[in-house]
Design a protein around this motif. Structure first.
Motif, mmCIF file in Angstrom:
data_model
loop_
_atom_site.group_PDB
_atom_site.id
_atom_site.type_symbol
_atom_site.label_atom_id
_atom_site.label_comp_id
_atom_site.label_asym_id
_atom_site.label_seq_id
_atom_site.Cartn_x
_atom_site.Cartn_y
_atom_site.Cartn_z
ATOM 1 N N ASP A 75 -4.134 -21.058 3.648
ATOM 2 C CA ASP A 75 -3.066 -20.197 4.155
ATOM 3 C C ASP A 75 -3.329 -18.746 3.778
ATOM 4 O O ASP A 75 -4.388 -18.410 3.224
ATOM 5 C CB ASP A 75 -1.700 -20.683 3.670
ATOM 6 N N GLU A 76 -2.350 -17.880 4.055
ATOM 7 C CA GLU A 76 -2.552 -16.445 3.823
ATOM 8 C C GLU A 76 -2.618 -16.092 2.344
ATOM 9 O O GLU A 76 -2.981 -14.964 1.978
ATOM 10 C CB GLU A 76 -1.434 -15.637 4.495
ATOM 11 N N ASN A 77 -2.289 -17.043 1.462
ATOM 12 C CA ASN A 77 -2.378 -16.820 0.019
ATOM 13 C C ASN A 77 -3.618 -17.463 -0.606
ATOM 14 O O ASN A 77 -3.775 -17.452 -1.824
ATOM 15 C CB ASN A 77 -1.123 -17.364 -0.674
ATOM 16 N N GLY A 78 -4.481 -18.027 0.239
ATOM 17 C CA GLY A 78 -5.696 -18.649 -0.257
ATOM 18 C C GLY A 78 -5.511 -20.091 -0.707
ATOM 19 O O GLY A 78 -6.450 -20.701 -1.238
ATOM 20 N N ARG A 79 -4.328 -20.645 -0.514
ATOM 21 C CA ARG A 79 -4.089 -22.036 -0.910
ATOM 22 C C ARG A 79 -4.693 -22.968 0.130
ATOM 23 O O ARG A 79 -4.440 -22.817 1.323
ATOM 24 C CB ARG A 79 -2.585 -22.280 -1.025
ATOM 25 N N VAL A 80 -5.490 -23.930 -0.304
ATOM 26 C CA VAL A 80 -6.157 -24.850 0.615
ATOM 27 C C VAL A 80 -5.126 -25.822 1.186
ATOM 28 O O VAL A 80 -4.473 -26.566 0.450
ATOM 29 C CB VAL A 80 -7.290 -25.619 -0.088
ATOM 30 N N LEU A 81 -4.992 -25.802 2.517
ATOM 31 C CA LEU A 81 -4.023 -26.668 3.202
ATOM 32 C C LEU A 81 -4.650 -27.980 3.655
ATOM 33 O O LEU A 81 -3.965 -29.015 3.683
ATOM 34 C CB LEU A 81 -3.433 -25.940 4.410
ATOM 35 N N ALA A 82 -5.917 -27.930 4.044
ATOM 36 C CA ALA A 82 -6.569 -29.136 4.570
ATOM 37 C C ALA A 82 -8.064 -29.046 4.339
ATOM 38 O O ALA A 82 -8.642 -27.959 4.330
ATOM 39 C CB ALA A 82 -6.264 -29.277 6.064
ATOM 40 N N TRP A 83 -8.666 -30.230 4.174
ATOM 41 C CA TRP A 83 -10.128 -30.331 4.036
ATOM 42 C C TRP A 83 -10.570 -31.550 4.831
ATOM 43 O O TRP A 83 -10.116 -32.658 4.563
ATOM 44 C CB TRP A 83 -10.531 -30.466 2.573
ATOM 45 N N ASP A 84 -11.449 -31.327 5.795
ATOM 46 C CA ASP A 84 -11.933 -32.439 6.606
ATOM 47 C C ASP A 84 -13.434 -32.602 6.395
ATOM 48 O O ASP A 84 -14.209 -31.676 6.638
ATOM 49 C CB ASP A 84 -11.639 -32.178 8.092
ATOM 50 N N GLY A 85 -13.837 -33.771 5.932
ATOM 51 C CA GLY A 85 -15.246 -34.035 5.718
ATOM 52 C C GLY A 85 -15.605 -34.168 4.258
ATOM 53 O O GLY A 85 -14.733 -34.147 3.368
ATOM 54 N N PRO A 86 -16.910 -34.303 3.955
ATOM 55 C CA PRO A 86 -17.370 -34.475 2.569
ATOM 56 C C PRO A 86 -17.361 -33.162 1.788
ATOM 57 O O PRO A 86 -16.837 -32.150 2.264
ATOM 58 C CB PRO A 86 -18.797 -35.005 2.760
ATOM 59 N N HIS A 87 -17.961 -33.204 0.603
ATOM 60 C CA HIS A 87 -18.134 -32.026 -0.264
ATOM 61 C C HIS A 87 -16.791 -31.464 -0.735
ATOM 62 O O HIS A 87 -16.630 -30.249 -0.877
ATOM 63 C CB HIS A 87 -18.940 -30.927 0.455
ATOM 64 N N THR A 88 -15.812 -32.349 -0.980
ATOM 65 C CA THR A 88 -14.499 -31.886 -1.452
ATOM 66 C C THR A 88 -14.582 -31.234 -2.828
ATOM 67 O O THR A 88 -13.639 -30.548 -3.240
ATOM 68 C CB THR A 88 -13.516 -33.063 -1.506
ATOM 69 N N ASP A 89 -15.702 -31.444 -3.532
ATOM 70 C CA ASP A 89 -15.864 -30.797 -4.830
ATOM 71 C C ASP A 89 -15.949 -29.276 -4.704
ATOM 72 O O ASP A 89 -15.841 -28.559 -5.710
ATOM 73 C CB ASP A 89 -17.114 -31.329 -5.538
ATOM 74 N N LEU A 90 -16.146 -28.781 -3.474
ATOM 75 C CA LEU A 90 -16.227 -27.335 -3.250
ATOM 76 C C LEU A 90 -14.874 -26.715 -2.903
ATOM 77 O O LEU A 90 -14.797 -25.524 -2.585
ATOM 78 C CB LEU A 90 -17.207 -27.037 -2.103
ATOM 79 N N ALA A 91 -13.795 -27.517 -2.967
ATOM 80 C CA ALA A 91 -12.479 -27.015 -2.567
ATOM 81 C C ALA A 91 -12.038 -25.832 -3.428
ATOM 82 O O ALA A 91 -11.536 -24.822 -2.905
ATOM 83 C CB ALA A 91 -11.443 -28.143 -2.628
ATOM 84 N N ASP A 92 -12.223 -25.918 -4.747
ATOM 85 C CA ASP A 92 -11.829 -24.807 -5.618
ATOM 86 C C ASP A 92 -12.668 -23.560 -5.339
ATOM 87 O O ASP A 92 -12.155 -22.427 -5.352
ATOM 88 C CB ASP A 92 -11.964 -25.205 -7.085
ATOM 89 N N ARG A 93 -13.969 -23.780 -5.097
ATOM 90 C CA ARG A 93 -14.852 -22.642 -4.784
ATOM 91 C C ARG A 93 -14.410 -21.998 -3.476
ATOM 92 O O ARG A 93 -14.415 -20.767 -3.346
ATOM 93 C CB ARG A 93 -16.299 -23.158 -4.677
#
Length: 391
Positions: A75-93
Motif C-alpha cells: 500500500d501507500e505506506n509500504g505495508r505488504v498487502l499480498a504476495w503471489d508465488g515463491p520467495h516469500t522470505d523476501l517479503a521484508d526486503r
C-alpha cells in the motif's frame, strides 16, 4: 484515467471481435485473447480500491501479465498487502524497497537479493494529483531484460488506471452522500416552525388531532434524517409525502387540496432517497403559498413500460420558463420571475435532478413545465429496474 477507459473499451472491442471468429487460429490471436482476459480479471478487484482483499485477488493475474516469478503488492505506506508465488522470505526486503520507491516516487531495483534470485524490483503506482498509492513488486530469478521492465511499467500504468477509476467511484459515492446531507439541511425551517405552530394551536382545542400531528411530524423527521442507504422505494417516499401534506393541510385547511394517483405496480420502483418530497414541498411553498385561495397539488405515478413516470403538479403561480433554461433552477422564486435567496429559494430541485442523472443517466433528469400564472408540473422518469441500484 481517460486513457485507462479508452484502453478498456478497445480491449472489449478486440475480445468481441475475436469471439465472433469462434476460434483463435494463430498464436498471436491466442496470446492477445489470453492477455486481455487476464487484464480484465485483474481489473475487477482493483476497481474496489487497494485493500488486502483486492490485492490478493489481483496479484495472480498481475503476475501473469508481468511474467514475474513472484509478485507482491504494497500500500501507500509500504505495508505488504499480498504476495503471489515463491520467495516469500523476501517479503521484508520488499517492504523496505517499497518504502524507498514511495519516498523517491521512482522504480527501485536490487540485484541478487538472495542466492537464487537475480533481481527484486519495486515499481511505484503513481497517480497524478494523488501521488504514490501503492507499490508493485516483482521477483526475477533470471536477469530482467528490457522487455520485462517495460511490461512492469505498463502493468503498473494499467493498475493505476483501475485504482483511479476506483477512487472516482468512491468520490461519486461520497458526493451522493454529501448531496443527500445537503438536501436534508434544506428541509425548510419555515415548514418545521409552521408545523410546530399548527400543532400547538390544536393542543387545547383538539388534543386528539394535536397528538396525531405530533406523531406524523415525528415520523416525517425520522424518515427525512435516516442514515440507511441512498435509495428508497416509491411507496416509502409516498408515505413521507403524505406525512408532509397532512401537516400542511392541518395548517391551510380545506384551501389546500391534494390529489394522489399511483399505479400499484410501480410502488416498488427504486428512486433516490428524498427525490419526491422536495418536489411536493416546492409546489406548496412556491407554487401555492402566494395565492390567497391556495389551490391543488397533484401527485401521479404511472407505469410506462420499462419506466415509471412520476409527476407533481400545482395550479399555482408558475414561473418564467426562460429562467429555467438559464440555469436558475435553485435561485428563482416561483411566480415572481425574480432571483431569490434564503428561505424563498427552491427546495433542492437541482439536487434531485443531479442525483437522478447520476443514478440513471442524462435521460432521467427532471422535466419542468411552467408559465407565469399557469402553475408548474415537475416530472421524473425512473427505470423500473437498474442493475446495481437497490434500496
Amino acid at each position: 484515467m481517460v486513457v485507462a477507459v479508452v484502453v478498456l473499451a478497445i480491449a472489449a472491442a478486440v475480445i468481441a471481435w475475436l469471439r465472433t471468429r469462434r476460434v483463435f487460429t494463430t498464436p498471436a490471436e491466442r496470446a492477445i485473447h489470453a492477455t486481455l482476459h487476464t487484464a480484465s480479471l485483474a481489473a475487477h478487484p482493483l476497481r474496489q480500491g487497494l485493500t488486502a482483499e483486492s490485492a490478493a485477488e489481483a496479484a495472480p493475474h498481475l503476475r501473469v501479465l508481468t511474467s514475474a516469478d513472484a509478485l507482491a503488492i504494497a500500500d501507500e505506506n509500504g505495508r505488504v498487502l499480498a504476495w503471489d508465488g515463491p520467495h516469500t522470505d523476501l517479503a521484508d526486503r520488499f517492504a523496505d524497497l517499497a518504502q524507498k520507491a514511495i519516498d523517491d516516487s521512482r522504480r527501485v531495483l536490487v540485484s541478487n537479493p538472495s542466492p537464487d534470485v537475480r533481481a527484486l524490483i519495486a515499481q511505484p503506482l503513481l497517480i497524478e494529483d494523488a501521488g504514490v498509492v501503492g507499490v508493485l513488486g516483482v521477483v526475477a530469478v533470471a536477469e530482467p531484460g528490457p522487455g520485462m521492465l517495460t511490461a512492469l511499467s505498463e502493468v503498473a500504468r494499467y493498475a493505476c488506471g483501475q485504482l483511479e477509476l476506483a477512487e472516482l467511484d468512491a468520490s461519486r459515492a461520497r458526493l451522493d452522500r454529501a448531496e443527500v446531507r445537503a438536501l436534508r439541511a434544506q428541509i425548510s425551517p419555515h415548514f418545521i416552525y409552521n408545523a410546530l405552530n399548527t400543532i400547538a394551536s390544536f393542543v387545547r382545542t383538539d388534543p386528539d388531532l394535536a397528538r396525531e400531528l405530533i406523531l406524523e411530524f415525528a415520523d416525517f423527521t425520522r424518515y427525512s434524517f435516516r442514515t440507511a442507504g441512498e435509495f428508497t422505494v416509491l411507496a416509502d417516499e409516498l408515505r413521507n409525502v403524505d406525512r408532509y401534506l397532512t401537516l400542511e393541510r392541518a395548517r391551510f385547511g380545506a384551501a389546500l387540496e391534494v390529489k394522489i394517483q399511483v399505479a400499484p405496480e410501480v410502488l416498488n420502483v427504486v428512486l433516490p432517497f428524498l427525490a419526491l418530497q422536495p418536489l411536493v414541498e416546492n409546489a406548496v411553498r412556491h407554487g401555492l403559498a402566494g395565492k390567497p385561495d391556495l389551490g391543488t397539488v397533484s401527485v401521479v405515478a404511472v407505469d410506462e413500460g420499462t419506466d415509471c413516470v412520476i409527476s407533481v403538479e400545482d395550479d399555482g403561480l408558475g414561473m418564467d420558463p426562460e429562467l429555467l433554461r438559464s440555469g436558475a433552477l435553485d435561485s428563482v422564486e416561483t411566480g415572481t420571475g425574480k432571483p431569490s435567496s434564503g428561505e424563498s429559494a427552491h427546495v433542492g430541485l437541482a439536487n434531485v435532478d443531479d442525483r437522478l442523472r447520476a443514478a440513471f443517466g442524462n435521460d432521467y433528469g427532471l422535466v419542468v413545465e411552467t408559465a407565469p400564472g399557469a402553475g408548474t408540473k415537475v416530472s421524473m422518469r425512473v427505470p423500473k429496474f437498474r442493475a446495481g441500484i437497490q434500496p
